[in-house]
Design a protein around this motif. Sequence first.
Motif, PDB file in Angstrom:
ATOM      1  N   LYS A 204       0.867  -1.179  -0.103  1.00  0.00           N
ATOM      2  CA  LYS A 204       0.384  -0.242  -0.138  1.00  0.00           C
ATOM      3  C   LYS A 204       0.707   1.210  -0.411  1.00  0.00           C
ATOM      4  N   VAL A 205       0.597   2.557  -1.136  1.00  0.00           N
ATOM      5  CA  VAL A 205       1.332   3.402  -1.127  1.00  0.00           C
ATOM      6  C   VAL A 205       0.425   4.531  -1.051  1.00  0.00           C
ATOM      7  N   SER A 206       0.537   5.043  -0.252  1.00  0.00           N
ATOM      8  CA  SER A 206      -0.051   6.997   0.144  1.00  0.00           C
ATOM      9  C   SER A 206      -1.090   7.034  -1.474  1.00  0.00           C
TER      10      SER A 206
ATOM     11  N   ARG B 199      -2.959   4.013  -3.795  1.00  0.00           N
ATOM     12  CA  ARG B 199      -2.183   3.637  -4.687  1.00  0.00           C
ATOM     13  C   ARG B 199      -1.633   1.563  -4.779  1.00  0.00           C
ATOM     14  N   TYR B 200      -0.868   1.119  -5.948  1.00  0.00           N
ATOM     15  CA  TYR B 200      -0.412   0.315  -4.431  1.00  0.00           C
ATOM     16  C   TYR B 200       0.836  -0.336  -5.541  1.00  0.00           C
TER      17      TYR B 200
ATOM     18  N   GLY C 142      -6.257   0.152 -10.305  1.00  0.00           N
ATOM     19  CA  GLY C 142      -7.583  -0.306  -9.327  1.00  0.00           C
ATOM     20  C   GLY C 142      -7.560  -0.779  -8.254  1.00  0.00           C
ATOM     21  N   TYR C 143      -6.977   0.659  -7.341  1.00  0.00           N
ATOM     22  CA  TYR C 143      -6.255   0.361  -6.401  1.00  0.00           C
ATOM     23  C   TYR C 143      -8.150   0.369  -5.748  1.00  0.00           C
ATOM     24  N   ASP C 144      -8.174  -0.359  -4.338  1.00  0.00           N
ATOM     25  CA  ASP C 144      -9.328  -0.599  -4.179  1.00  0.00           C
ATOM     26  C   ASP C 144      -9.043  -1.024  -2.592  1.00  0.00           C
ATOM     27  N   ASP C 145      -9.401  -0.894  -1.316  1.00  0.00           N
ATOM     28  CA  ASP C 145      -9.258  -1.071   0.551  1.00  0.00           C
ATOM     29  C   ASP C 145      -9.516  -2.082   0.270  1.00  0.00           C
TER      30      ASP C 145
ATOM     31  N   TYR D  55      -7.412  -4.278   4.013  1.00  0.00           N
ATOM     32  CA  TYR D  55      -7.559  -3.770   4.485  1.00  0.00           C
ATOM     33  C   TYR D  55      -7.287  -3.272   5.958  1.00  0.00           C
ATOM     34  N   ALA D  56      -6.591  -4.568   6.891  1.00  0.00           N
ATOM     35  CA  ALA D  56      -6.222  -3.711   7.887  1.00  0.00           C
ATOM     36  C   ALA D  56      -4.584  -3.556   8.190  1.00  0.00           C
ATOM     37  N   LEU D  57      -3.850  -3.317   6.395  1.00  0.00           N
ATOM     38  CA  LEU D  57      -2.639  -3.150   6.358  1.00  0.00           C
ATOM     39  C   LEU D  57      -1.982  -1.644   6.237  1.00  0.00           C
TER      40      LEU D  57
END
Length: 183
Positions: free
Chosen positions: A7-9, A12-13, A32-35, A152-154
């Motif tokens: 995960k990046v700010s 994004r990933y 396609g970032y998604d939480d 999600y928790a990351l």
Amino acid sequence: MDVTFTKVSGRRYRMTVVREHGPQLAPRQGPGYDDHLPHDAVHFLVEAEAGLSGGVFGRIAAGRNNLFWAVDPVERKRQARREAKRPPSPAERADMARSETLASLCDPLWRLRSGQRSDLPEWFSSIAADLDSAALVERILVRLDAFAARWYALPVGDGITLSWPGTTAGARRVGRTGHLPSS
């Protein structure tokens, strides 16, 4: 082969690949970032569970570059020439199509199951008819459940490393990562 999803700010990933075959690859921003389920993580999990060696990640494990670029510019050109001489085989094209179909089915099914959707998209039934294995879909959904809970928790800056089946895992880690087994 290990693929780390970080995960990046900015919602994004980044994906980082460490593999046994082929040139070293530069990290890449993922689409396609998604939480809960980034697009490429869905494809990785679908392809790994379905044994699609000709899909995106199977080809990368075998030494092809696909979505990534070699770190070394000289090797990048050399690899591009090699790959241009060997187009995907019919089996690889079939695996890629199967990956797209399964990802298109499993993502909305997972979202329905997890309460993120109240119904399936209208187009769903037109491709669901091609599905020949409810057991495979269930195994994929279980893997998506596990990944989504961890993702999600990351916190931003951390990653999850997934190992491609049949390859040596643990070659290198990027940042603080959590490892999910291949199966």
